[in-house]
Design a protein around this motif. Sequence first.
Motif, PDB file in Angstrom:
ATOM      1  N   LEU A  69     -24.517  -9.925 -30.647  1.00  0.00           N
ATOM      2  CA  LEU A  69     -24.359 -11.272 -30.106  1.00  0.00           C
ATOM      3  C   LEU A  69     -22.894 -11.656 -30.021  1.00  0.00           C
ATOM      4  O   LEU A  69     -22.433 -12.227 -29.018  1.00  0.00           O
ATOM      5  CB  LEU A  69     -25.117 -12.262 -30.988  1.00  0.00           C
ATOM      6  CG  LEU A  69     -24.969 -13.747 -30.628  1.00  0.00           C
ATOM      7  CD1 LEU A  69     -25.549 -14.024 -29.246  1.00  0.00           C
ATOM      8  CD2 LEU A  69     -25.653 -14.620 -31.680  1.00  0.00           C
ATOM      9  N   TYR A  70     -22.132 -11.346 -31.069  1.00  0.00           N
ATOM     10  CA  TYR A  70     -20.702 -11.659 -31.104  1.00  0.00           C
ATOM     11  C   TYR A  70     -19.973 -10.956 -29.963  1.00  0.00           C
ATOM     12  O   TYR A  70     -19.150 -11.562 -29.257  1.00  0.00           O
ATOM     13  CB  TYR A  70     -20.138 -11.241 -32.455  1.00  0.00           C
ATOM     14  CG  TYR A  70     -18.683 -11.599 -32.692  1.00  0.00           C
ATOM     15  CD1 TYR A  70     -18.345 -12.699 -33.470  1.00  0.00           C
ATOM     16  CD2 TYR A  70     -17.651 -10.839 -32.156  1.00  0.00           C
ATOM     17  CE1 TYR A  70     -17.018 -13.029 -33.708  1.00  0.00           C
ATOM     18  CE2 TYR A  70     -16.322 -11.159 -32.379  1.00  0.00           C
ATOM     19  CZ  TYR A  70     -16.010 -12.248 -33.157  1.00  0.00           C
ATOM     20  OH  TYR A  70     -14.694 -12.565 -33.374  1.00  0.00           O
ATOM     21  N   ALA A  71     -20.258  -9.658 -29.786  1.00  0.00           N
ATOM     22  CA  ALA A  71     -19.590  -8.884 -28.735  1.00  0.00           C
ATOM     23  C   ALA A  71     -19.871  -9.472 -27.363  1.00  0.00           C
ATOM     24  O   ALA A  71     -18.975  -9.552 -26.505  1.00  0.00           O
ATOM     25  CB  ALA A  71     -20.030  -7.430 -28.813  1.00  0.00           C
ATOM     26  N   ASP A  72     -21.102  -9.895 -27.126  1.00  0.00           N
ATOM     27  CA  ASP A  72     -21.460 -10.475 -25.835  1.00  0.00           C
ATOM     28  C   ASP A  72     -20.835 -11.852 -25.648  1.00  0.00           C
ATOM     29  O   ASP A  72     -20.347 -12.190 -24.569  1.00  0.00           O
ATOM     30  CB  ASP A  72     -22.978 -10.573 -25.712  1.00  0.00           C
ATOM     31  CG  ASP A  72     -23.650  -9.213 -25.578  1.00  0.00           C
ATOM     32  OD1 ASP A  72     -22.951  -8.246 -25.208  1.00  0.00           O
ATOM     33  OD2 ASP A  72     -24.853  -9.120 -25.866  1.00  0.00           O
ATOM     34  N   LEU A  73     -20.846 -12.650 -26.707  1.00  0.00           N
ATOM     35  CA  LEU A  73     -20.372 -14.025 -26.616  1.00  0.00           C
ATOM     36  C   LEU A  73     -18.881 -14.109 -26.336  1.00  0.00           C
ATOM     37  O   LEU A  73     -18.415 -14.964 -25.568  1.00  0.00           O
ATOM     38  CB  LEU A  73     -20.713 -14.770 -27.913  1.00  0.00           C
ATOM     39  CG  LEU A  73     -20.389 -16.262 -27.966  1.00  0.00           C
ATOM     40  CD1 LEU A  73     -21.195 -17.017 -26.916  1.00  0.00           C
ATOM     41  CD2 LEU A  73     -20.673 -16.820 -29.349  1.00  0.00           C
ATOM     42  N   PHE A  74     -18.106 -13.216 -26.964  1.00  0.00           N
ATOM     43  CA  PHE A  74     -16.647 -13.304 -26.853  1.00  0.00           C
ATOM     44  C   PHE A  74     -16.054 -12.284 -25.887  1.00  0.00           C
ATOM     45  O   PHE A  74     -14.835 -12.131 -25.827  1.00  0.00           O
ATOM     46  CB  PHE A  74     -16.020 -13.149 -28.235  1.00  0.00           C
ATOM     47  CG  PHE A  74     -16.264 -14.333 -29.131  1.00  0.00           C
ATOM     48  CD1 PHE A  74     -15.529 -15.495 -28.983  1.00  0.00           C
ATOM     49  CD2 PHE A  74     -17.262 -14.305 -30.098  1.00  0.00           C
ATOM     50  CE1 PHE A  74     -15.765 -16.596 -29.788  1.00  0.00           C
ATOM     51  CE2 PHE A  74     -17.510 -15.397 -30.909  1.00  0.00           C
ATOM     52  CZ  PHE A  74     -16.762 -16.545 -30.753  1.00  0.00           C
ATOM     53  N   ARG A  75     -16.885 -11.620 -25.134  1.00  0.00           N
ATOM     54  CA  ARG A  75     -16.383 -10.640 -24.175  1.00  0.00           C
ATOM     55  C   ARG A  75     -15.461 -11.323 -23.156  1.00  0.00           C
ATOM     56  O   ARG A  75     -15.830 -12.304 -22.519  1.00  0.00           O
ATOM     57  CB  ARG A  75     -17.559  -9.974 -23.454  1.00  0.00           C
ATOM     58  CG  ARG A  75     -17.195  -8.690 -22.714  1.00  0.00           C
ATOM     59  CD  ARG A  75     -18.421  -8.094 -22.034  1.00  0.00           C
ATOM     60  NE  ARG A  75     -19.555  -7.951 -22.933  1.00  0.00           N
ATOM     61  CZ  ARG A  75     -19.728  -6.935 -23.774  1.00  0.00           C
ATOM     62  NH1 ARG A  75     -18.826  -5.969 -23.810  1.00  0.00           N
ATOM     63  NH2 ARG A  75     -20.802  -6.881 -24.548  1.00  0.00           N
ATOM     64  N   ARG A 117     -19.383   2.016 -28.848  1.00  0.00           N
ATOM     65  CA  ARG A 117     -20.276   2.084 -27.688  1.00  0.00           C
ATOM     66  C   ARG A 117     -19.539   1.697 -26.406  1.00  0.00           C
ATOM     67  O   ARG A 117     -19.670   2.366 -25.371  1.00  0.00           O
ATOM     68  CB  ARG A 117     -21.464   1.145 -27.904  1.00  0.00           C
ATOM     69  CG  ARG A 117     -22.491   1.163 -26.772  1.00  0.00           C
ATOM     70  CD  ARG A 117     -23.372  -0.069 -26.803  1.00  0.00           C
ATOM     71  NE  ARG A 117     -22.597  -1.282 -26.484  1.00  0.00           N
ATOM     72  CZ  ARG A 117     -23.092  -2.513 -26.508  1.00  0.00           C
ATOM     73  NH1 ARG A 117     -24.347  -2.713 -26.886  1.00  0.00           N
ATOM     74  NH2 ARG A 117     -22.338  -3.552 -26.188  1.00  0.00           N
ATOM     75  N   ASP A 118     -18.769   0.617 -26.468  1.00  0.00           N
ATOM     76  CA  ASP A 118     -18.118   0.088 -25.272  1.00  0.00           C
ATOM     77  C   ASP A 118     -16.799   0.792 -24.954  1.00  0.00           C
ATOM     78  O   ASP A 118     -16.365   0.782 -23.795  1.00  0.00           O
ATOM     79  CB  ASP A 118     -17.859  -1.409 -25.437  1.00  0.00           C
ATOM     80  CG  ASP A 118     -19.145  -2.220 -25.504  1.00  0.00           C
ATOM     81  OD1 ASP A 118     -20.203  -1.694 -25.091  1.00  0.00           O
ATOM     82  OD2 ASP A 118     -19.087  -3.372 -25.986  1.00  0.00           O
ATOM     83  N   ARG A 119     -16.173   1.387 -25.967  1.00  0.00           N
ATOM     84  CA  ARG A 119     -14.846   1.998 -25.776  1.00  0.00           C
ATOM     85  C   ARG A 119     -14.818   3.362 -26.460  1.00  0.00           C
ATOM     86  O   ARG A 119     -14.086   3.561 -27.439  1.00  0.00           O
ATOM     87  CB  ARG A 119     -13.773   1.054 -26.335  1.00  0.00           C
ATOM     88  CG  ARG A 119     -13.792  -0.288 -25.607  1.00  0.00           C
ATOM     89  CD  ARG A 119     -13.077  -1.397 -26.331  1.00  0.00           C
ATOM     90  NE  ARG A 119     -13.124  -2.613 -25.529  1.00  0.00           N
ATOM     91  CZ  ARG A 119     -14.059  -3.549 -25.635  1.00  0.00           C
ATOM     92  NH1 ARG A 119     -15.027  -3.430 -26.537  1.00  0.00           N
ATOM     93  NH2 ARG A 119     -14.040  -4.623 -24.856  1.00  0.00           N
TER      94      ARG A 119
END
Length: 221
Positions: free
Chosen positions: A25-31, A96-98
């Motif tokens: 949730l944090y990763a999505d919220l602050f992307r 996962r993202d990087r």
Amino acid sequence: MGARTGAGPMADGGIGAAYDAVAELYADLFRGELARKEAELAAIRQLVAGPAVAVRGLPVGDLGCGPGEATALLAGLGVRAFGLDLSAGMLAQARRDRPRLPFLRGTLAALPLADGSLGAILARYSLIHLSPPELPGALAELHRVLAPGGLLLTGFFAADPALGDTDRPTPFDHKVATAHRWPVDTLAALLRQAGFTENARTLRPPLPGERFPQATLLCAA
């Protein structure tokens, strides 16, 4: 003294577990939130322009990297960047993202890094969850792993006199774990005691959607 790889269990008072629980949730919220903050981006560019990085080519540590957005930004500036975080869940998001960037788990209280091994450190809202008695030890660790002349940029929630804040840090109900608002002068004094020299600072009022003033300190080891 070399890398501190045997510092024992990471007793973090539940901070790592708290971030584990909200990592996705944090990763999505602050992307993408950092890309909108030009003053902070300018400070990060100043951070990596120091001779320990720009001339000597020493790596830059994004300490308290969360999902790794700032780590990727640093790498995009052409420096050798890596991320470190206490939360295994946050590191899973970052990897996962990087996947091409290095990420490792560690605590600011006992960094798994050799003395003088870094050219610069970005500690962006990673000191805020430490209690005031814990902070001097963490600042000493940051100073230990920086090469002479290396730079530290820390971002944090600043004290707000309108809320009755004084010259002492004030705890508040951060959405993940208890955090502190720090008076800029008080934190700057602790950095001096840890061996840092202040180069620059910023202080701004909260933007829409933010609760408190925000500040940065750029210091040299």
